[in-house]
Design an enzyme around this catalytic site. Structure first.
Site, PDB file in Angstrom:
ATOM      1  N   LYS A   1      -6.066  -2.429  -1.492  1.00  0.00           N
ATOM      2  CA  LYS A   1      -6.955  -2.267  -0.332  1.00  0.00           C
ATOM      3  C   LYS A   1      -7.583  -3.595   0.056  1.00  0.00           C
ATOM      4  O   LYS A   1      -7.749  -3.901   1.229  1.00  0.00           O
ATOM      5  CB  LYS A   1      -8.043  -1.247  -0.645  1.00  0.00           C
ATOM      6  CG  LYS A   1      -7.494   0.174  -0.660  1.00  0.00           C
ATOM      7  CD  LYS A   1      -8.157   1.049   0.384  1.00  0.00           C
ATOM      8  CE  LYS A   1      -7.249   2.194   0.753  1.00  0.00           C
ATOM      9  NZ  LYS A   1      -7.868   3.289   1.455  1.00  0.00           N
TER      10      LYS A   1
ATOM     11  N   ASN B   1      -0.628  11.904   1.117  1.00  0.00           N
ATOM     12  CA  ASN B   1       0.085  10.742   0.564  1.00  0.00           C
ATOM     13  C   ASN B   1       0.340  10.967  -0.919  1.00  0.00           C
ATOM     14  O   ASN B   1      -0.437  11.678  -1.548  1.00  0.00           O
ATOM     15  CB  ASN B   1      -0.784   9.480   0.695  1.00  0.00           C
ATOM     16  CG  ASN B   1      -0.953   9.032   2.123  1.00  0.00           C
ATOM     17  OD1 ASN B   1      -0.014   9.101   2.900  1.00  0.00           O
ATOM     18  ND2 ASN B   1      -2.141   8.594   2.450  1.00  0.00           N
TER      19      ASN B   1
ATOM     20  N   TYR C   1       0.832  -1.197   0.000  1.00  0.00           N
ATOM     21  CA  TYR C   1       0.000   0.000   0.000  1.00  0.00           C
ATOM     22  C   TYR C   1       0.873   1.256   0.000  1.00  0.00           C
ATOM     23  O   TYR C   1       1.989   1.221  -0.477  1.00  0.00           O
ATOM     24  CB  TYR C   1      -1.066  -0.073   1.126  1.00  0.00           C
ATOM     25  CG  TYR C   1      -2.246   0.705   0.631  1.00  0.00           C
ATOM     26  CD1 TYR C   1      -3.004   0.229  -0.447  1.00  0.00           C
ATOM     27  CD2 TYR C   1      -2.526   1.961   1.126  1.00  0.00           C
ATOM     28  CE1 TYR C   1      -4.010   0.991  -1.007  1.00  0.00           C
ATOM     29  CE2 TYR C   1      -3.528   2.724   0.570  1.00  0.00           C
ATOM     30  CZ  TYR C   1      -4.262   2.237  -0.500  1.00  0.00           C
ATOM     31  OH  TYR C   1      -5.232   2.998  -1.063  1.00  0.00           O
TER      32      TYR C   1
ATOM     33  N   GLU D   1     -13.570   4.368  -3.587  1.00  0.00           N
ATOM     34  CA  GLU D   1     -12.177   4.674  -3.289  1.00  0.00           C
ATOM     35  C   GLU D   1     -11.564   5.547  -4.383  1.00  0.00           C
ATOM     36  O   GLU D   1     -11.667   5.197  -5.567  1.00  0.00           O
ATOM     37  CB  GLU D   1     -11.440   3.327  -3.240  1.00  0.00           C
ATOM     38  CG  GLU D   1     -10.068   3.364  -2.710  1.00  0.00           C
ATOM     39  CD  GLU D   1     -10.034   3.680  -1.227  1.00  0.00           C
ATOM     40  OE1 GLU D   1     -10.809   3.093  -0.458  1.00  0.00           O
ATOM     41  OE2 GLU D   1      -9.224   4.535  -0.854  1.00  0.00           O
ATOM     42  N   ASP D   2     -10.972   6.655  -3.997  1.00  0.00           N
ATOM     43  CA  ASP D   2     -10.200   7.487  -4.918  1.00  0.00           C
ATOM     44  C   ASP D   2     -10.992   7.952  -6.145  1.00  0.00           C
ATOM     45  O   ASP D   2     -10.484   7.959  -7.276  1.00  0.00           O
ATOM     46  CB  ASP D   2      -8.895   6.781  -5.324  1.00  0.00           C
ATOM     47  CG  ASP D   2      -7.886   6.801  -4.166  1.00  0.00           C
ATOM     48  OD1 ASP D   2      -8.263   7.249  -3.062  1.00  0.00           O
ATOM     49  OD2 ASP D   2      -6.735   6.391  -4.363  1.00  0.00           O
TER      50      ASP D   2
ATOM     51  N   ARG E   1      -8.791  10.231  -8.834  1.00  0.00           N
ATOM     52  CA  ARG E   1      -7.957  10.941  -7.853  1.00  0.00           C
ATOM     53  C   ARG E   1      -7.223   9.903  -7.026  1.00  0.00           C
ATOM     54  O   ARG E   1      -7.604   9.602  -5.904  1.00  0.00           O
ATOM     55  CB  ARG E   1      -8.848  11.854  -6.980  1.00  0.00           C
ATOM     56  CG  ARG E   1      -8.132  12.949  -6.274  1.00  0.00           C
ATOM     57  CD  ARG E   1      -8.248  12.819  -4.771  1.00  0.00           C
ATOM     58  NE  ARG E   1      -7.807  11.501  -4.339  1.00  0.00           N
ATOM     59  CZ  ARG E   1      -8.009  10.986  -3.136  1.00  0.00           C
ATOM     60  NH1 ARG E   1      -8.670  11.637  -2.238  1.00  0.00           N
ATOM     61  NH2 ARG E   1      -7.551   9.779  -2.800  1.00  0.00           N
TER      62      ARG E   1
ATOM     63  N   ASP F   1     -14.150   5.461   1.607  1.00  0.00           N
ATOM     64  CA  ASP F   1     -13.036   5.411   2.559  1.00  0.00           C
ATOM     65  C   ASP F   1     -12.285   6.736   2.647  1.00  0.00           C
ATOM     66  O   ASP F   1     -11.808   7.103   3.718  1.00  0.00           O
ATOM     67  CB  ASP F   1     -12.077   4.282   2.177  1.00  0.00           C
ATOM     68  CG  ASP F   1     -11.028   4.083   3.250  1.00  0.00           C
ATOM     69  OD1 ASP F   1     -11.427   3.931   4.420  1.00  0.00           O
ATOM     70  OD2 ASP F   1      -9.827   4.120   2.936  1.00  0.00           O
ATOM     71  N   ASP F   2     -12.170   7.435   1.540  1.00  0.00           N
ATOM     72  CA  ASP F   2     -11.417   8.690   1.559  1.00  0.00           C
ATOM     73  C   ASP F   2     -12.105   9.716   2.448  1.00  0.00           C
ATOM     74  O   ASP F   2     -11.463  10.560   3.056  1.00  0.00           O
ATOM     75  CB  ASP F   2     -11.281   9.255   0.139  1.00  0.00           C
ATOM     76  CG  ASP F   2     -10.688   8.218  -0.781  1.00  0.00           C
ATOM     77  OD1 ASP F   2      -9.550   7.809  -0.527  1.00  0.00           O
ATOM     78  OD2 ASP F   2     -11.385   7.781  -1.718  1.00  0.00           O
TER      79      ASP F   2
HETATM   80  P1  NAD Z   1      -8.986  16.458  -2.517  1.00  0.00           P
HETATM   81  O1  NAD Z   1      -8.435  16.666  -3.866  1.00  0.00           O
HETATM   82  O2  NAD Z   1     -10.424  16.116  -2.346  1.00  0.00           O
HETATM   83  O3  NAD Z   1      -8.704  17.789  -1.626  1.00  0.00           O
HETATM   84  C1  NAD Z   1      -7.494  18.517  -1.619  1.00  0.00           C
HETATM   85  C2  NAD Z   1      -7.788  19.878  -0.987  1.00  0.00           C
HETATM   86  O4  NAD Z   1      -6.547  20.586  -0.780  1.00  0.00           O
HETATM   87  C3  NAD Z   1      -8.665  20.820  -1.824  1.00  0.00           C
HETATM   88  O5  NAD Z   1      -9.646  21.370  -0.985  1.00  0.00           O
HETATM   89  C4  NAD Z   1      -7.689  21.907  -2.284  1.00  0.00           C
HETATM   90  O6  NAD Z   1      -8.320  23.156  -2.465  1.00  0.00           O
HETATM   91  C5  NAD Z   1      -6.757  21.961  -1.105  1.00  0.00           C
HETATM   92  N1  NAD Z   1      -5.476  22.623  -1.375  1.00  0.00           N
HETATM   93  C6  NAD Z   1      -4.763  22.657  -2.520  1.00  0.00           C
HETATM   94  N2  NAD Z   1      -3.658  23.412  -2.346  1.00  0.00           N
HETATM   95  C7  NAD Z   1      -3.657  23.818  -1.069  1.00  0.00           C
HETATM   96  C8  NAD Z   1      -2.773  24.613  -0.286  1.00  0.00           C
HETATM   97  N3  NAD Z   1      -1.648  25.097  -0.813  1.00  0.00           N
HETATM   98  N4  NAD Z   1      -3.103  24.853   0.996  1.00  0.00           N
HETATM   99  C9  NAD Z   1      -4.210  24.351   1.546  1.00  0.00           C
HETATM  100  N5  NAD Z   1      -5.090  23.599   0.847  1.00  0.00           N
HETATM  101  C10 NAD Z   1      -4.809  23.341  -0.442  1.00  0.00           C
HETATM  102  O7  NAD Z   1      -8.099  15.341  -1.848  1.00  0.00           O
HETATM  103  P2  NAD Z   1      -8.419  14.500  -0.519  1.00  0.00           P
HETATM  104  O8  NAD Z   1      -9.109  13.236  -0.847  1.00  0.00           O
HETATM  105  O9  NAD Z   1      -9.025  15.372   0.482  1.00  0.00           O
HETATM  106  O10 NAD Z   1      -6.931  14.069  -0.109  1.00  0.00           O
HETATM  107  C11 NAD Z   1      -5.967  15.052   0.191  1.00  0.00           C
HETATM  108  C12 NAD Z   1      -4.679  14.369   0.607  1.00  0.00           C
HETATM  109  O11 NAD Z   1      -4.901  13.625   1.795  1.00  0.00           O
HETATM  110  C13 NAD Z   1      -4.128  13.384  -0.417  1.00  0.00           C
HETATM  111  O12 NAD Z   1      -2.737  13.550  -0.525  1.00  0.00           O
HETATM  112  C14 NAD Z   1      -4.447  12.049   0.169  1.00  0.00           C
HETATM  113  O13 NAD Z   1      -3.494  11.062  -0.190  1.00  0.00           O
HETATM  114  C15 NAD Z   1      -4.380  12.338   1.637  1.00  0.00           C
HETATM  115  N6  NAD Z   1      -5.155  11.369   2.438  1.00  0.00           N
HETATM  116  C16 NAD Z   1      -4.526  10.735   3.447  1.00  0.00           C
HETATM  117  C17 NAD Z   1      -5.198   9.812   4.203  1.00  0.00           C
HETATM  118  C18 NAD Z   1      -4.472   9.125   5.331  1.00  0.00           C
HETATM  119  O14 NAD Z   1      -3.322   9.344   5.491  1.00  0.00           O
HETATM  120  N7  NAD Z   1      -5.103   8.305   6.121  1.00  0.00           N
HETATM  121  C19 NAD Z   1      -6.512   9.527   3.920  1.00  0.00           C
HETATM  122  C20 NAD Z   1      -7.156  10.209   2.872  1.00  0.00           C
HETATM  123  C21 NAD Z   1      -6.463  11.146   2.143  1.00  0.00           C
END
Ligand code: NAD
Length: 544
Positions: free
Chosen positions: A167, A401, A96, A238-239, A149, A261-262
């Protein structure tokens, strides 16, 4: 259809579910026509595991290890899961995040076998037929992506298949859901990734993404057909891209047994981390003020569950929401902005617009920073120093991530807060030594939550997956952190305990299902023993 006879000889060695490779005993070799097809001495599973670990150690990159492990899964499923279960801390980053991200970026290049089922825009009108091509009939969980995504890496189209495959491997390794009950699905609705569209080796459809009613019809056809073919089914989304993720969740959450899950899994894992951090600081959830960097699926999902937890703790909804501050790509999410989606509007604060991050921290005075922006380095030295001025023990969760996108590293978080930060990240970081002190960062891995939630849902045949289940799952996870682990600064239990964690999460989920009248089957009173009895163990069985 005639029942399939038990394979013999070379057919048996080519059946990944039944194959034991060099571990077939002498008696089995005689009975099943294997003599001479294997080296003479029968090995134990432990010896096989040692060989696999040695082979992995000789590879020079994690991507090569990923390819090697997947090849093993295709030859000998039992041995693959033995390695995964017994060495989960070492294997999780390979099957993963972070390695799976790299694997998806190269999925059409490293392709050996599909690993899951593809449903494409060309299959409209015959999705049920495509689903029937899957060889298993007792499927209980589908993880599905449309590849728009992938992690923080954007639109990878069909190459996103690595995500549902990975997953579901975690469902089996972490929660013992039987591999035959797991079906990875990638819906190829096209891609808007310009590089893939002109890449001759890209094996997804070379067309732009379906949108609007056409897209919805494809997803709906899949959801309906899958539920008809597999009546006790859990679907994990997912994604998906931001907009579709929220829309699909809203559409299906109350109709079928499904979750995202996200949004929901991430929320539970982050909330559990927060509960864990508060066990270290001794503060209460009611006193926290959270500044989210990123207002997408993860950020909004976490905030919604945090608000639910605060409401349960006695806060009115508007006060609970007022504890959540958001920054997106355009700055602080405030009421005067007219570019906010409905999910953000409810969290918009009465505050002048701000784009400077240090000024935001000085004005909002957060006790918790949560990074879910996918923007590396957003938690700069100046940001972390500002956070450390606001809280004695700033809680810093840099969840983006893969590792290349993380808001700050573990070392940066500890260094720029004088070792006061309680830190967790999405991808793993090694422990940090700083000025003679030892820090163990937490990994807010969704694998702490979704396999256990899935196991609980399957175990009681719940009709729906609710937010209350995720709240219960978060609490169950937080309870699994031992005092010794908290002492080291860990807000999550060690991954080596993941099967106990998943069991506790499953039990919590089953309790909610019964409280809410959602369970579809009666279960024994000793829930823990019941859940344990359902969990798959990767052990060879005797064939003679
Ligand atoms: P998403 O695309 O839905 O959201 C990203 C957000 O970040 C948007 O609202 C965007 O406007 C904002 N953004 C962009 N540039 C920015 C900046 N400079 N400052 C502040 N905000 C900014 O994506 P998501 O599903 O919400 O995932 C975001 C990240 O979180 C990904 O990298 C994903 O891998 C990670 N994530 C981690 C976990 C975990 O570790 N358990 C779980 C889910 C998602």
């Amino acid at each position: 259809m005639a029942e399939k006879s038990f394979p013999r000889g070379s057919d048996l060695l080519h059946d990944p579910v039944l194959n034991k490779g060099s571990a077939f005993t002498a008696a089995e070799r005689d009975a099943l026509g294997l003599r001479g097809l294997l080296p003479p001495r029968a090995q134990t599973q432990a010896e096989q595991v040692e060989r696999v670990l040695g082979n992995l150690a000789r590879k020079s990159t994690d991507l090569e290890r990923y390819i090697s492990l997947f090849a093993l899964a295709g030859r000998n499923q039992t041995l693959f899961y033995r390695v995964l279960v017994d060495h989960i801390e070492q294997m999780m980053p390979i099957v993963y995040t972070p390695t799976v991200g790299e694997a998806c970026q190269l999925y059409d290049r490293i392709f050996r076998r599909p690993g899951g089922l593809y449903i494409s825009a060309e299959d409209r009108g015959r999705v049920a037929e495509v689903l029937r091509n899957w060889p298993e009939r007792d499927v209980r969980v589908i993880v599905v992506t449309d590849g728009e995504r992938i992690l923080g890496l954007g639109d990878l189209g069909s190459d996103g298949m690595g995500i549902p495959v990975g997953k579901l491997m975690l469902y089996t390794a972490c929660a013992g859901v039987h591999p035959s009950q797991c079906l990875p699905v990638t819906i190829d609705a096209g891609t808007n990734n310009a590089e893939l569209l002109v890449d001759p080796l890209y094996f997804g459809l070379h067309q732009r993404r379906l949108r609007g009613p056409e897209y919805d019809a494809l997803i709906d056809e899949f959801v309906v057909a899958a539920n008809e073919l597999f009546p006790q089914l859990l679907i994990q989304f997912e994604d998906f891209g931001n907009e579709n993720a929220f829309r699909l969740l809203e559409r299906y959450q109350e109709r079928i047994c499904a979750f995202n899950d996200d949004i929901q899994g991430t929320a539970a894992v982050a909330l559990a981390g927060l509960y864990g951090a508060l066990r270290i600081t001794g503060e209460s959830l009611r006193d926290q003020r959270v500044l989210f960097f990123g207002a997408g699926e993860a950020g909004i999902g976490i905030a919604n569950l945090f608000v639910r937890a605060l409401i349960e703790a006695g806060l009115p909804q508007d006060e609970a929401r007022a504890r959540c501050w958001f920054v997106d790509s355009k700055g602080l999410v405030v009421r005067s902005r007219n570019d906010l989606s409905s999910h953000k509007v409810v969290f918009a604060q009465d505050h002048p617009p701000v784009t400077d991050t240090v000024a935001m921290i000085e004005s909002v005075r957060p006790s918790v920073l949560i990074g879910v922006s996918g923007k590396p380095g957003v938690f700069s030295r100046a940001v972390l120093e500002a956070a450390a001025r606001q809280a004695a023990r700033p809680i810093v969760f840099a969840l983006s991530n893969p590792t290349s996108l993380v808001e700050c590293t573990a070392e940066e978080a500890y260094r720029w807060t004088e070792g006061r930060a309680i830190f967790a990240s999405g991808s793993p970081f090694d422990p940090v030594s700083l000025s003679g002190r030892h820090f163990v960062p937490g990994q807010g891995n969704n694998a702490y939550i979704f396999p256990g939630v899935g196991l609980g849902v399957i175990a009681c045949a719940s009709r729906l997956v609710t937010d209350d289940m995720f709240l219960a799952a978060a609490r169950a996870l937080a309870h699994q952190v031992s005092p010794a682990e908290l002492e080291e600064g860990r807000v999550y239990p060690r991954l080596t305990h993941i099967r106990e964690v998943s069991r506790a999460v499953a039990v919590a989920v089953i309790r909610v299902a019964f409280e809410k009248g959602l369970a579809g089957v009666a279960v024994p009173a000793d829930l823990d023993a019941y859940v344990r009895s359902l969990m798959y163990e990767p052990e060879y069985r005797s064939y003679v």
